[in-house]
Write a protein that holds these residues in place. Sequence first.
Motif, short mmCIF file in Angstrom:
data_model
loop_
_atom_site.label_atom_id
_atom_site.label_comp_id
_atom_site.label_asym_id
_atom_site.label_seq_id
_atom_site.Cartn_x
_atom_site.Cartn_y
_atom_site.Cartn_z
N SER A 180 0.78 -1.33 0.02
CA SER A 180 0.08 -0.44 -0.11
C SER A 180 0.88 1.22 0.17
N ALA A 181 1.84 1.49 1.03
CA ALA A 181 3.08 2.79 0.94
C ALA A 181 3.38 2.51 -0.51
N LEU A 182 3.99 1.80 -1.09
CA LEU A 182 4.61 2.26 -2.27
C LEU A 182 3.67 2.33 -3.05
N GLN A 183 2.20 1.45 -3.33
CA GLN A 183 1.10 2.43 -4.29
C GLN A 183 1.18 4.03 -4.28
N ASN A 184 0.72 3.92 -3.10
CA ASN A 184 0.78 5.42 -2.43
C ASN A 184 1.58 6.54 -2.55
N PHE A 185 3.27 6.21 -3.23
CA PHE A 185 4.09 6.92 -2.83
C PHE A 185 4.10 7.95 -4.08
N LYS A 186 4.76 9.11 -3.83
CA LYS A 186 3.99 10.36 -4.50
C LYS A 186 5.64 11.11 -5.37
N GLU A 187 6.26 11.85 -3.83
CA GLU A 187 7.78 12.47 -4.32
C GLU A 187 7.91 11.92 -2.93
N GLY A 188 9.45 11.94 -2.68
CA GLY A 188 9.80 12.74 -1.45
C GLY A 188 11.16 11.66 -0.81
N ASN A 189 11.18 10.61 0.18
CA ASN A 189 12.26 10.13 0.21
C ASN A 189 11.23 8.40 1.04
N ALA A 190 11.97 7.47 0.56
CA ALA A 190 11.57 5.77 1.13
C ALA A 190 12.20 5.78 1.48
N VAL A 191 11.96 5.57 2.74
CA VAL A 191 13.28 4.96 3.67
C VAL A 191 13.16 3.18 4.49
N PHE A 192 14.22 2.25 4.40
CA PHE A 192 14.65 1.16 4.96
C PHE A 192 15.21 0.95 5.99
N SER A 193 15.22 0.29 6.90
CA SER A 193 15.32 0.45 7.81
C SER A 193 15.59 -1.53 8.01
N ARG A 222 10.15 7.15 -10.24
CA ARG A 222 11.59 7.56 -9.24
C ARG A 222 12.52 8.70 -9.37
N ALA A 223 12.67 9.70 -10.65
CA ALA A 223 13.09 11.01 -10.20
C ALA A 223 12.73 12.32 -9.51
N THR A 224 11.59 11.92 -9.19
CA THR A 224 11.12 12.08 -7.86
C THR A 224 10.77 11.89 -6.25
N ALA A 225 11.81 10.64 -6.08
CA ALA A 225 11.66 9.55 -4.99
C ALA A 225 13.78 9.57 -5.02
N ASN A 226 14.08 9.87 -3.46
CA ASN A 226 15.11 9.87 -2.60
C ASN A 226 15.30 8.38 -2.10
N ILE A 227 15.73 7.00 -2.25
CA ILE A 227 15.88 6.32 -1.83
C ILE A 227 17.00 5.64 -0.83
N MET A 228 16.36 5.65 0.68
CA MET A 228 17.49 5.55 2.09
C MET A 228 17.53 4.19 2.48
N TYR A 229 18.81 3.72 2.80
CA TYR A 229 18.98 2.14 2.87
C TYR A 229 19.24 2.97 4.82
N ILE A 249 25.11 -2.24 -7.24
CA ILE A 249 24.06 -1.45 -7.96
C ILE A 249 23.26 -0.52 -7.57
N VAL A 250 23.45 -0.55 -6.00
CA VAL A 250 22.79 0.73 -5.94
C VAL A 250 24.08 2.31 -5.83
N ASP A 254 21.39 4.67 -8.08
CA ASP A 254 21.19 6.23 -6.82
C ASP A 254 20.28 6.17 -5.23
N ILE A 255 20.88 5.38 -4.79
CA ILE A 255 20.14 4.25 -4.11
C ILE A 255 21.51 4.87 -3.07
N GLN A 256 20.98 5.67 -1.06
CA GLN A 256 22.04 6.41 -0.32
C GLN A 256 21.69 5.27 0.81
N VAL A 257 22.87 5.06 1.07
CA VAL A 257 22.98 3.85 2.02
C VAL A 257 23.74 4.46 3.00
N ASN A 258 23.11 4.83 3.90
CA ASN A 258 23.51 4.67 5.46
C ASN A 258 23.81 4.20 6.44
N LEU A 259 25.00 3.99 6.99
CA LEU A 259 25.71 3.05 7.55
C LEU A 259 25.89 3.19 9.13
#
Length: 450
Positions: A180-193, A222-229, A249-250, A254-259
């Motif tokens: 649901s969150a994926l389908q409803n995504f518009k623009e901004g940060n997609a954060v994965f923990s 994708r152009a309006t999304a910032n994906i962060m792990y 791959i990341v 253009d996927i941002q990884v924060n260790l």
Amino acid sequence: MDKEIIIMIHYSQRSKHCMWQLKFGICRLHTSSGNASSKEHYKVLVLGGGSGGIAMSARMKRKLGAENVAVVETSEMHYYQPIWTLVGAGAKSVASSGRPTSSVIPPGVKWVRSNVQEIHPDTNTVRTDNGMEISYQYLIVALGLQLHYEKIKGLPEIEDWVKFKIGSNYSVQTVEKTWSALQNFKEGNAVFSFPNTPVKCAGAPQKIMYLTDAYLRKTGKRATANIMYNTSLPVLFGIKKYADALWEIVKNRDIQVNLRHNLIEVRANKQEAVFENLDNPGETEVFEYEMLHVTPPMGPNPVVKGSSLADEGGWLDVNKETLQHNRYPNVFGIGDCTNLPTAKTAAAVAAQSSILDRTISKVLKNETPDRKYDGYTSCPLVTSYSTVILAEFDYSGQPLETFPIDQSKERWTMYHMKANVMPQLYWHGLLKGFWGGPGPYRKIMHLGMK
């Protein structure tokens, strides 16, 4: 079997904390049996009806006869959890992941529909929460681990995850919320923990990240999304060969990884996630999100932790080569509840089931176990809706690959295996006690060199 006991269930409002756990399937109401109690005895008692418990009950049935084996499990549904990665991305249905527990318990094996309340290895007894005491000659513990969503501040109070665009592929109650969150995504940060605890299927938190990237590209967002792990780990993946491939791959996507970032709080009303910097304790960073995928902290099963079977960390203390308990020779363990120093996956359970079957065969004959578990585990790293990197490795952290090809490369054949072959292997092979991992096939494919 004794006469059927009608049990009255008493609901308690004493603990909001427990009601939160109940909501996500990690705490169940206990039943009260008054003064009623019953005693039963089995040659082999299996605690837990997950992948390890069902696989071993099937193997023990063939070895000793169904009448000598019992499984203690309270859940009415059994789920193939590895497929939840694809459920959260809309590629599979949650219904396809589950079957009634009654259909996977080996025919003739006694199913004790209850929770394990206490384990007493000194008296070879187990007490269930309906007052039953079960004695055993041999005990197989397969109780899995515990999810702790409640340890993330603010998360227990959130009633509507869909409204606040939060999902988690680790629970049957929340996996569809990821979609649901994926389908409803518009623009901004997609954060994965990724939490600062041991977890089952350590690749899963980033699998959904790659699938999110693929979905947003497919839908033109994708152009309006910032994906962060944001991971608590100091590495992207624990095995260097596969980590190197994933870093490429990341970078390319253009996927941002924060260790060393650990999720400690969710502020749903502001759509903010708070992460602690583990390299500077006490220092936090706030991330606004349009979509948040939560991988909950995890820990040992409380029944195991509260027994004399546990090590200092609360995990079942078994020999890492034979899976026999280090202090109680008639007790054995398999799967996520153990302290085996390897990744907690269904593939590991398969390999362990074969070794444990052999170990118990030897113990039954008063002989010394002669096969050793090498820590084999597998993690099919889903990198898109059509590609997978099939990571396979052992205790030493070295690749232990089944196929005579470079498995660190993305391949559609491995995706087909993950999505279509492995579920069939699970339902018809592992759970029936016929699949003990790819070890024999690996030797054939590598001409006996591995």
